[in-house]
Design a protein around this motif. Structure first.
Motif, PDB file in Angstrom:
ATOM      1  N   ALA A 179      -4.946 -49.475  18.594  1.00  0.00           N
ATOM      2  CA  ALA A 179      -4.241 -48.194  18.644  1.00  0.00           C
ATOM      3  C   ALA A 179      -5.205 -47.013  18.562  1.00  0.00           C
ATOM      4  CB  ALA A 179      -3.216 -48.125  17.521  1.00  0.00           C
ATOM      5  N   GLN A 180      -6.199 -47.110  17.713  1.00  0.00           N
ATOM      6  CA  GLN A 180      -7.145 -46.012  17.578  1.00  0.00           C
ATOM      7  C   GLN A 180      -7.950 -45.823  18.864  1.00  0.00           C
ATOM      8  OE1 GLN A 180      -9.639 -46.188  14.118  1.00  0.00           O
ATOM      9  NE2 GLN A 180     -10.783 -44.359  14.680  1.00  0.00           N
ATOM     10  N   GLY A 181      -8.331 -46.897  19.500  1.00  0.00           N
ATOM     11  CA  GLY A 181      -9.069 -46.797  20.755  1.00  0.00           C
ATOM     12  C   GLY A 181      -8.234 -46.171  21.858  1.00  0.00           C
ATOM     13  N   ARG A 182      -6.976 -46.600  21.960  1.00  0.00           N
ATOM     14  CA  ARG A 182      -6.084 -46.012  22.974  1.00  0.00           C
ATOM     15  C   ARG A 182      -5.837 -44.530  22.690  1.00  0.00           C
ATOM     16  NH1 ARG A 182      -3.911 -51.028  22.161  1.00  0.00           N
ATOM     17  NH2 ARG A 182      -2.264 -50.232  20.790  1.00  0.00           N
ATOM     18  N   GLU A 183      -5.752 -44.200  21.417  1.00  0.00           N
ATOM     19  CA  GLU A 183      -5.580 -42.791  21.033  1.00  0.00           C
ATOM     20  C   GLU A 183      -6.805 -41.973  21.440  1.00  0.00           C
ATOM     21  OE1 GLU A 183      -3.223 -39.766  19.662  1.00  0.00           O
ATOM     22  OE2 GLU A 183      -2.647 -41.862  19.864  1.00  0.00           O
ATOM     23  N   ARG A 184      -7.976 -42.559  21.309  1.00  0.00           N
ATOM     24  CA  ARG A 184      -9.218 -41.886  21.704  1.00  0.00           C
ATOM     25  C   ARG A 184      -9.218 -41.607  23.213  1.00  0.00           C
ATOM     26  NH1 ARG A 184     -14.551 -41.458  19.772  1.00  0.00           N
ATOM     27  NH2 ARG A 184     -13.944 -42.540  17.883  1.00  0.00           N
ATOM     28  N   VAL A 185      -8.767 -42.576  24.008  1.00  0.00           N
ATOM     29  CA  VAL A 185      -8.708 -42.383  25.465  1.00  0.00           C
ATOM     30  C   VAL A 185      -7.722 -41.274  25.808  1.00  0.00           C
ATOM     31  CG1 VAL A 185      -8.058 -43.467  27.653  1.00  0.00           C
ATOM     32  CG2 VAL A 185      -9.495 -44.707  26.023  1.00  0.00           C
ATOM     33  N   ALA A 186      -6.550 -41.277  25.176  1.00  0.00           N
ATOM     34  CA  ALA A 186      -5.553 -40.228  25.430  1.00  0.00           C
ATOM     35  C   ALA A 186      -6.088 -38.861  25.008  1.00  0.00           C
ATOM     36  CB  ALA A 186      -4.255 -40.546  24.703  1.00  0.00           C
ATOM     37  N   LEU A 187      -6.788 -38.808  23.896  1.00  0.00           N
ATOM     38  CA  LEU A 187      -7.376 -37.552  23.444  1.00  0.00           C
ATOM     39  C   LEU A 187      -8.397 -37.038  24.457  1.00  0.00           C
ATOM     40  CD1 LEU A 187      -7.818 -35.411  21.202  1.00  0.00           C
ATOM     41  CD2 LEU A 187      -9.521 -36.969  20.216  1.00  0.00           C
ATOM     42  N   ALA A 188      -9.255 -37.933  24.939  1.00  0.00           N
ATOM     43  CA  ALA A 188     -10.313 -37.543  25.872  1.00  0.00           C
ATOM     44  C   ALA A 188      -9.785 -37.134  27.237  1.00  0.00           C
ATOM     45  CB  ALA A 188     -11.310 -38.695  26.031  1.00  0.00           C
TER      46      ALA A 188
END
Length: 193
Positions: free
Chosen positions: A148-157
């Motif tokens: 979840a944290q990795g996917r959140e990082r992609v969405a943030l970027a």
């Protein structure tokens, strides 16, 4: 033989975009659009069942046009890092090229009456959103990003960061600075590597 229509759907929706950019969603009424293009209000109802239909169509046409370029950017390079950088840049460059449409999208579908949209309009919106999430998920996987944290990082970027650059300037009524694409790309890259 029927007389061809004087105004096509794109002309009507273009006028609705201009009204939304200048006055917000509340400024997009059937009569205001008709007045903007010099058409009788009654003729508008041949294309749109009412204001809700008009609002849905102007929102969906705008977001679908944006998403077409965004998906192209996400799939522009076999290297997922270069594709990610292209997608981040696209948000800013599209907004620079289409400032009225970008201003419209800053409002969000809720302000364009999404709660009252037809089933077909809701389906179209959902389909576009599903494509975005699926594409971002595939990109995350190809980058080796998990959880979840990795996917959140992609969405943030690739979503939140580029939109924040655009939003700040458009809401202030300022043009996007010449370095906006470069800065957005650099920041997105830093978040993903």
């Amino acid at each position: 033989m029927a007389r061809p229509p004087r105004f096509d759907t794109d002309q009507i929706l273009d006028a609705a975009v201009r009204l939304a950019a200048s006055a917000g969603p509340s400024g997009v009424t059937v009569s205001a659009v008709a007045q903007a293009i010099g058409a009788p209000s009654g003729s508008m109802y041949h294309r749109f069942a009412g204001r809700t239909d008009l609002l849905a169509e102007v929102w969906l046409r705008t977001v679908e046009r944006f998403q077409t370029g965004y998906f192209d950017a996400l799939h522009s390079d076999p290297d997922p890092r270069r594709a990610a950088r292209a997608a981040a840049r696209h948000v800013v460059s599209w907004s620079r090229a289409h400032p009225q449409e970008a201003a419209l999208l800053l409002h969000g579908p809720g302000e364009f009456g999404r709660a009252d949209w037809s089933e077909e309009h809701v389906r179209r919106a959902g389909s576009g959103n599903e494509r975005v999430y699926a594409s971002l998920g595939a990109l995350a996987a190809s980058l080796g990003v998990t959880g979840a944290q990795g996917r959140e990082r992609v969405a943030l970027a690739l979503v939140d960061l580029p939109l924040s650059v655009v939003r700040r300037h458009l809401r202030a009524g300022e043009p996007l600075p010449p370095h906006a694409e470069d800065l957005t790309e650099e920041c997105a890259a830093a978040l993903l590597y």
